[in-house]
Motif scaffolding. Structure first.
Motif, PDB file in Angstrom:
ATOM      1  N   ALA A  34     -61.221  47.932  30.512  1.00 41.43           N
ATOM      2  CA  ALA A  34     -61.565  47.281  29.245  1.00 41.43           C
ATOM      3  C   ALA A  34     -63.030  46.863  29.225  1.00 41.43           C
ATOM      4  O   ALA A  34     -63.702  46.961  28.179  1.00 41.43           O
ATOM      5  CB  ALA A  34     -60.658  46.071  29.027  1.00 41.43           C
ATOM      6  N   GLN A  35     -63.563  46.403  30.347  1.00 45.10           N
ATOM      7  CA  GLN A  35     -64.987  46.062  30.413  1.00 45.10           C
ATOM      8  C   GLN A  35     -65.837  47.263  30.012  1.00 45.10           C
ATOM      9  O   GLN A  35     -66.783  47.142  29.228  1.00 45.10           O
ATOM     10  CB  GLN A  35     -65.358  45.619  31.825  1.00 45.10           C
ATOM     11  CG  GLN A  35     -64.723  44.306  32.266  1.00 45.10           C
ATOM     12  CD  GLN A  35     -65.013  43.995  33.743  1.00 45.10           C
ATOM     13  OE1 GLN A  35     -65.773  44.716  34.400  1.00 45.10           O
ATOM     14  NE2 GLN A  35     -64.412  42.937  34.242  1.00 45.10           N
ATOM     15  N   SER A  87     -69.331  50.250  26.223  1.00 42.86           N
ATOM     16  CA  SER A  87     -69.663  51.481  25.486  1.00 42.86           C
ATOM     17  C   SER A  87     -69.815  51.200  23.993  1.00 42.86           C
ATOM     18  O   SER A  87     -70.639  51.832  23.318  1.00 42.86           O
ATOM     19  CB  SER A  87     -68.592  52.552  25.726  1.00 42.86           C
ATOM     20  OG  SER A  87     -67.362  52.201  25.116  1.00 42.86           O
ATOM     21  N   ILE A  88     -69.053  50.248  23.459  1.00 41.32           N
ATOM     22  CA  ILE A  88     -69.218  49.847  22.053  1.00 41.32           C
ATOM     23  C   ILE A  88     -70.592  49.225  21.852  1.00 41.32           C
ATOM     24  O   ILE A  88     -71.307  49.546  20.892  1.00 41.32           O
ATOM     25  CB  ILE A  88     -68.104  48.857  21.646  1.00 41.32           C
ATOM     26  CG1 ILE A  88     -66.743  49.560  21.625  1.00 41.32           C
ATOM     27  CG2 ILE A  88     -68.396  48.239  20.279  1.00 41.32           C
ATOM     28  CD1 ILE A  88     -65.564  48.616  21.466  1.00 41.32           C
ATOM     29  N   PRO A 126     -62.509  60.130  29.924  1.00 45.20           N
ATOM     30  CA  PRO A 126     -61.337  60.028  29.049  1.00 45.20           C
ATOM     31  C   PRO A 126     -61.135  58.638  28.474  1.00 45.20           C
ATOM     32  O   PRO A 126     -60.566  58.499  27.388  1.00 45.20           O
ATOM     33  CB  PRO A 126     -60.169  60.448  29.954  1.00 45.20           C
ATOM     34  CG  PRO A 126     -60.679  60.364  31.354  1.00 45.20           C
ATOM     35  CD  PRO A 126     -62.148  60.607  31.271  1.00 45.20           C
ATOM     36  N   ASP A 127     -61.599  57.595  29.165  1.00 47.37           N
ATOM     37  CA  ASP A 127     -61.477  56.244  28.615  1.00 47.37           C
ATOM     38  C   ASP A 127     -62.324  56.072  27.357  1.00 47.37           C
ATOM     39  O   ASP A 127     -61.976  55.294  26.455  1.00 47.37           O
ATOM     40  CB  ASP A 127     -61.887  55.196  29.650  1.00 47.37           C
ATOM     41  CG  ASP A 127     -60.891  55.087  30.798  1.00 47.37           C
ATOM     42  OD1 ASP A 127     -59.720  55.449  30.600  1.00 47.37           O
ATOM     43  OD2 ASP A 127     -61.299  54.654  31.891  1.00 47.37           O
ATOM     44  N   ASP A 128     -63.452  56.805  27.274  1.00 51.46           N
ATOM     45  CA  ASP A 128     -64.348  56.659  26.126  1.00 51.46           C
ATOM     46  C   ASP A 128     -63.784  57.301  24.866  1.00 51.46           C
ATOM     47  O   ASP A 128     -64.158  56.910  23.751  1.00 51.46           O
ATOM     48  CB  ASP A 128     -65.722  57.274  26.433  1.00 51.46           C
ATOM     49  CG  ASP A 128     -66.509  56.474  27.458  1.00 51.46           C
ATOM     50  OD1 ASP A 128     -66.145  55.303  27.699  1.00 51.46           O
ATOM     51  OD2 ASP A 128     -67.470  57.027  28.028  1.00 51.46           O
ATOM     52  N   VAL A 129     -62.918  58.301  25.011  1.00 49.06           N
ATOM     53  CA  VAL A 129     -62.395  59.010  23.837  1.00 49.06           C
ATOM     54  C   VAL A 129     -60.899  58.771  23.656  1.00 49.06           C
ATOM     55  O   VAL A 129     -60.237  59.451  22.881  1.00 49.06           O
ATOM     56  CB  VAL A 129     -62.695  60.524  23.914  1.00 49.06           C
ATOM     57  CG1 VAL A 129     -64.195  60.765  23.829  1.00 49.06           C
ATOM     58  CG2 VAL A 129     -62.123  61.153  25.184  1.00 49.06           C
ATOM     59  N   TYR A 151     -64.433  43.789  18.572  1.00 49.22           N
ATOM     60  CA  TYR A 151     -65.835  43.904  18.987  1.00 49.22           C
ATOM     61  C   TYR A 151     -66.585  44.884  18.093  1.00 49.22           C
ATOM     62  O   TYR A 151     -67.749  44.652  17.724  1.00 49.22           O
ATOM     63  CB  TYR A 151     -65.928  44.338  20.448  1.00 49.22           C
ATOM     64  CG  TYR A 151     -65.827  43.194  21.441  1.00 49.22           C
ATOM     65  CD1 TYR A 151     -66.809  42.222  21.527  1.00 49.22           C
ATOM     66  CD2 TYR A 151     -64.737  43.096  22.295  1.00 49.22           C
ATOM     67  CE1 TYR A 151     -66.726  41.178  22.443  1.00 49.22           C
ATOM     68  CE2 TYR A 151     -64.630  42.050  23.226  1.00 49.22           C
ATOM     69  CZ  TYR A 151     -65.628  41.094  23.283  1.00 49.22           C
ATOM     70  OH  TYR A 151     -65.536  40.059  24.189  1.00 49.22           O
ATOM     71  N   THR A 152     -65.927  45.996  17.727  1.00 50.78           N
ATOM     72  CA  THR A 152     -66.581  46.978  16.849  1.00 50.78           C
ATOM     73  C   THR A 152     -66.902  46.354  15.498  1.00 50.78           C
ATOM     74  O   THR A 152     -67.999  46.544  14.958  1.00 50.78           O
ATOM     75  CB  THR A 152     -65.686  48.210  16.668  1.00 50.78           C
ATOM     76  OG1 THR A 152     -65.439  48.819  17.946  1.00 50.78           O
ATOM     77  CG2 THR A 152     -66.355  49.238  15.759  1.00 50.78           C
TER      78      THR A 152
END
Length: 614
Positions: A602-603, A608-609, A385-388, A571-572
């Motif tokens: 957050a790390q 993942s980015i 869920p953190d990724d989306v 970062y993106t």
């Protein structure tokens, strides 16, 4: 096994935990907690019982009466999302005691060394358990479908104090007994000198993701009859926060007028160190906030309005699983804007809606290759869920409820909301339950609104609504003129606050010339704004324009805050696209240097980015 949640090992055929008694010994030098957890079940159970864990060492599981060992097994492989499956073999047990220790790599805990705090002399630790990180603090059925009450003893250095998402009972010496709790962890020097025990009780059933504590050198200011603002005692943050949030009681009163009684007794606020990964977290009785919401003009109170609104929508009524996250955030975004409108006026609420509308459209672009996550009701099987995490459940959910309000009228919708909250308070529900309740209480609504399209369709439905107000229209018009080369005049922006500038910047084209960026900043010093919403929106444009004059400010920002709302876009912007070798090198270097100052959640987001774009 019949799982009830794609993010949990909890089995639907097993009884649920109803109460947890925790004894936690916080060992700052090793960044670990030595602990016991006494879990009570809804009814006696014989056979296997599944619990969620992550990065926990299980020393033993005991019968709390006889102290006889209870057989258990811990899966050897760690699922990258769910963690490790702890299976107990119970024999007519209604409770059991788990003796365990956390790991320094706990995904919920951030241990800050003294140099990472405001006071620079004493350490700090805090939790962030949403969405599925409570399992890295204690073994549990870590799903919002199961709600628990709890008690907790926190054994901490006597130079520090603790706050918690629960009622504070007492602070005492470790040698004073508390027979109502589990025994102290055997791996801790529980009675050592220089320690204190803080005792807390949460009598109202909550999902485990709302379990929260923080320990540090804390001070507080009274800002209302049921609100204290806490922060580190050293430095200016505490007084600044007290001024920023002085109007909190008025917001609570407006919330009660709109949604019914406030059921949590206290509404205290804790401003955390800059590494906190969210704007705010709605922990009952003790909301956690990032210091970036302190803007000096009381506009940061809008984040407080959002977390306050969760007291009804999210904390009282909770999504059953993260697939239905919009039930928490869409309702809360709607409720937040109603509170803001009542306290700060229609124009301020319209700006809020406009910024959200722009953000929702940008999320459609973010998820263009996986439109599943533009739905309200999602399928997150096998997905972290953190990724989306995105603005979709917030803003599309808000738009859905706003559409219903327009259809039936505000007075009728207000009555519907109060009945909804009163019907499902202290329960966890899914989208189908809400839709059934909606159709039962607003007969024929499915003929006027395509409910299936709104909840299960991708993208933005055609009957979603961009806000209309004089100030919103003026700002968007000025942004469109910038595309033609005209900057706003000083008299046009003289009364603008952070939200106005944020909306303006969000509506500028992403492809602008470096010369335009420099000219805009020369006039209005946006890169120096103390409002991070403005600063980060401006820095995104600077990166897009490859205006390298501002890369030093980008680096400074990434190293000074840990809020994912700012880390993700910066970062993106640095690593997305071609021809950005210099920017990618900068991003990797800054992350390597700043990583330890970010919360583990957050790390993972930044990593993942990088995995996607590098």
């Amino acid at each position: 096994m019949a799982p009830i949640d794609p993010h949990s090992f909890t089995d639907s055929t097993h009884p649920v935990t109803t109460h947890i008694s925790l004894s936690l010994y916080l060992d700052f030098p090793s960044s670990t907690i030595h602990a016991t957890a006494l879990l009570s079940l809804s009814n006696p159970h014989t056979g296997p019982l599944s619990l969620d864990t992550r990065s926990l060492t299980i020393h033993s599981v005991l019968d709390p009466q006889s102290q006889a060992p209870i057989p258990f097994s811990l899966s050897s492989d760690e699922d990258p999302i769910r963690g490790r499956h702890l299976t107990l073999s119970l024999s007519n047990h209604s409770s059991f005691l788990v003796v365990y220790s956390t790991s320094p790599s706990s995904s919920a805990l951030q241990w800050l060394s003294p140099p990472q705090t405001f006071n620079k002399t004493l350490p700090f630790v805090y939790t962030q358990c949403q969405s599925i990180h409570a399992r890295s603090v204690f073994p549990c059925q870590d799903t919002p479908a199961a709600r628990v009450t709890y008690t907790c003893l926190l054994n901490v250095p006597s130079s520090l104090s603790a706050v918690m998402s629960a009622r504070h009972v007492t602070r005492r010496s470790p040698n004073e007994s508390s027979p109502s709790h589990a025994p102290p962890p055997p791996h801790a020097t529980w009675g050592a000198e220089g320690r204190a025990v803080e005792e807390f009780v949460m009598d109202q059933p909550i999902p485990t993701y709302l379990f929260a504590f923080a320990v540090g050198e804390l001070g507080f200011r009274e800002v209302g009859p049921r609100t204290r603002v806490y922060a580190e005692a050293a430095g200016p943050v505490l007084d600044e926060a007290a001024r920023e949030f002085a109007g909190t009681e008025e917001m609570v009163l407006q919330g009660e007028r709109l949604f019914g009684p406030y059921d949590w007794e206290r509404f205290d606020l804790l401003v955390l160190p800059p590494s906190f990964p969210y704007g705010g977290m709605e922990n009952p009785r003790m909301v956690f906030l990032t210091p970036t919401v302190i803007k000096g003009d009381a506009s940061g109170a809008q984040v407080v309005a959002h977390e306050l609104a969760h007291s009804w929508t999210g904390n009282l009524i909770t999504n059953k699983t993260n697939d239905h996250f919009w039930l928490n955030e869409g309702f809360t975004t709607y409720a937040e804007r109603r509170i803001v409108e009542a306290v700060q006026g229609e124009d301020r609420a319209a700006l809020n809606i406009g910024i959200g509308w722009k953000g929702l459209n940008e999320e459609m672009e973010r998820f263009k290759d996986n439109m599943e996550f533009t739905k309200l009701k999602t399928n997150q099987e096998g997905v972290d869920p953190d990724d989306v995490y995105s603005q979709v459940p917030y803003e599309k959910g808000f738009q859905f409820l706003w559409r219903i309000e327009r259809q039936i009228g505000r007075p009728a919708f207000d009555e519907f909301l109060k009945k909804y909250i009163n019907t499902f308070k202290f329960k966890s529900i899914d989208t189908e339950t809400f839709l059934d309740f909606l159709k039962a209480n607003v007969p024929g609504i499915e003929k006027d609104i395509d409910l299936e399209l709104w909840t299960e369709g991708t993208g933005i439905p055609p009957d979603a609504y961009e806000p209309v107000s004089n100030i919103y229209t003026k700002i968007v018009s000025l942004a469109n003129e910038f595309k033609l080369g005209r900057m706003p005049r000083e008299d046009e922006v003289a009364d603008w606050q952070g939200q106005e500038w944020e909306l303006y910047l969000e509506n500028l084209p992403k492809a602008v010339e470096a010369s335009q960026i420099l000219a805009l900043d020369e006039c209005y010093r946006l890169s120096e704004s103390k409002d991070y919403e403005v600063k980060v929106a401006f820095l995104q444009l600077a990166i897009s324009a490859k205006c390298r004059d501002y890369y030093g400010e980008v680096e400074k920002t990434l190293k000074s805050v840990g809020r994912m709302k700012y880390l993700r876009p910066l970062y993106t912007a640095l690593v997305q696209g071609t021809g950005k070798e210099e920017e990618k090198i900068l991003a990797k270097r800054v992350f390597a240097e700043a990583r330890d100052c970010y919360h583990p959640i957050a790390q993972g987001v930044v990593e993942s980015i990088f995995a996607k774009h590098l």
